[in-house]
Design an enzyme around this catalytic site. Structure first.
Site, PDB file in Angstrom:
ATOM      1  CG  ASP A   1      -2.086  -0.958   1.088  1.00  0.00           C
ATOM      2  OD1 ASP A   1      -2.444  -1.311  -0.043  1.00  0.00           O
ATOM      3  OD2 ASP A   1      -2.642  -1.346   2.124  1.00  0.00           O
TER       4      ASP A   1
ATOM      5  CG  ASP B   1      -6.727  -1.662  -1.825  1.00  0.00           C
ATOM      6  OD1 ASP B   1      -6.896  -2.876  -2.034  1.00  0.00           O
ATOM      7  OD2 ASP B   1      -5.893  -1.227  -1.004  1.00  0.00           O
TER       8      ASP B   1
END
Length: 168
Positions: A128, A146
């Site tokens: 991330d 995402d």
């Protein structure tokens, strides 16, 4: 023209190129982040007063859901991603290629799901790097995969409202 070629040309399967683009962009960005950024909060890059670039590992799902578990979630989320990818691909094979809205939504979800599965299989975690915040509150870090999954899901939800409006 063979039956398989017709399925590809006339159905939503034709939109799987978008899933490939999302997947390749996602793993490309993650590679750049891993190779060029130091890990963790101390190495963040402050971009805007509400946004940082930040390299972190996520052992859970989107927005760090279940990231504090013992590792079983890696396999659960991988299995879910495979099932969802299979279902969405099947649904795309039943939709006409001209039905862009749902095909784009499904392709975005597939590309994002495969991008995160790739990370889980190769690294054991998801990379991330997007950190949005307001004051001292930080939304859990996330990535392009995402984002694609959430946008695709939002498109599906919006499509439900659009169809109800058209029926009135």
């Amino acid at each position: 023209m063979s039956g398989k070629a017709q399925i590809f040309k006339q159905t939503g399967v034709r939109w799987l190129w978008l899933a490939l683009v999302v997947f390749l962009a996602d793993i490309g960005i993650k590679f750049i982040v891993m190779e060029n950024m130091g890990y963790g909060w101390a190495n963040r890059i402050e971009v805007l007063p509400f946004f940082n670039l930040l390299y972190v590992h996520n052992y859970g799902a989107a927005f760090s859901f279940l990231s504090d578990q013992a590792g079983w979630q890696r396999w659960l989320f991988t299995g879910i991603a495979f099932v969802v990818t299979g279902l969405l691909t099947y649904w795309m094979s039943k939709l006409p290629a001209a039905e862009k809205w749902n095909n784009v939504a499904y392709a975005m979800i597939i590309g994002g799901a495969i991008g995160n599965v790739f990370d889980r299989m190769v690294h054991g975690f998801v990379v991330d790097y997007l950190d949005f915040y307001w004051g001292t509150y930080h939304w859990p870090a996330f990535n392009l995969a995402d984002t694609a999954i959430c946008l695709g899901a939002a498109m599906i939800i919006l499509d439900g409202f659009r169809k109800k409006e058209e029926e009135k």
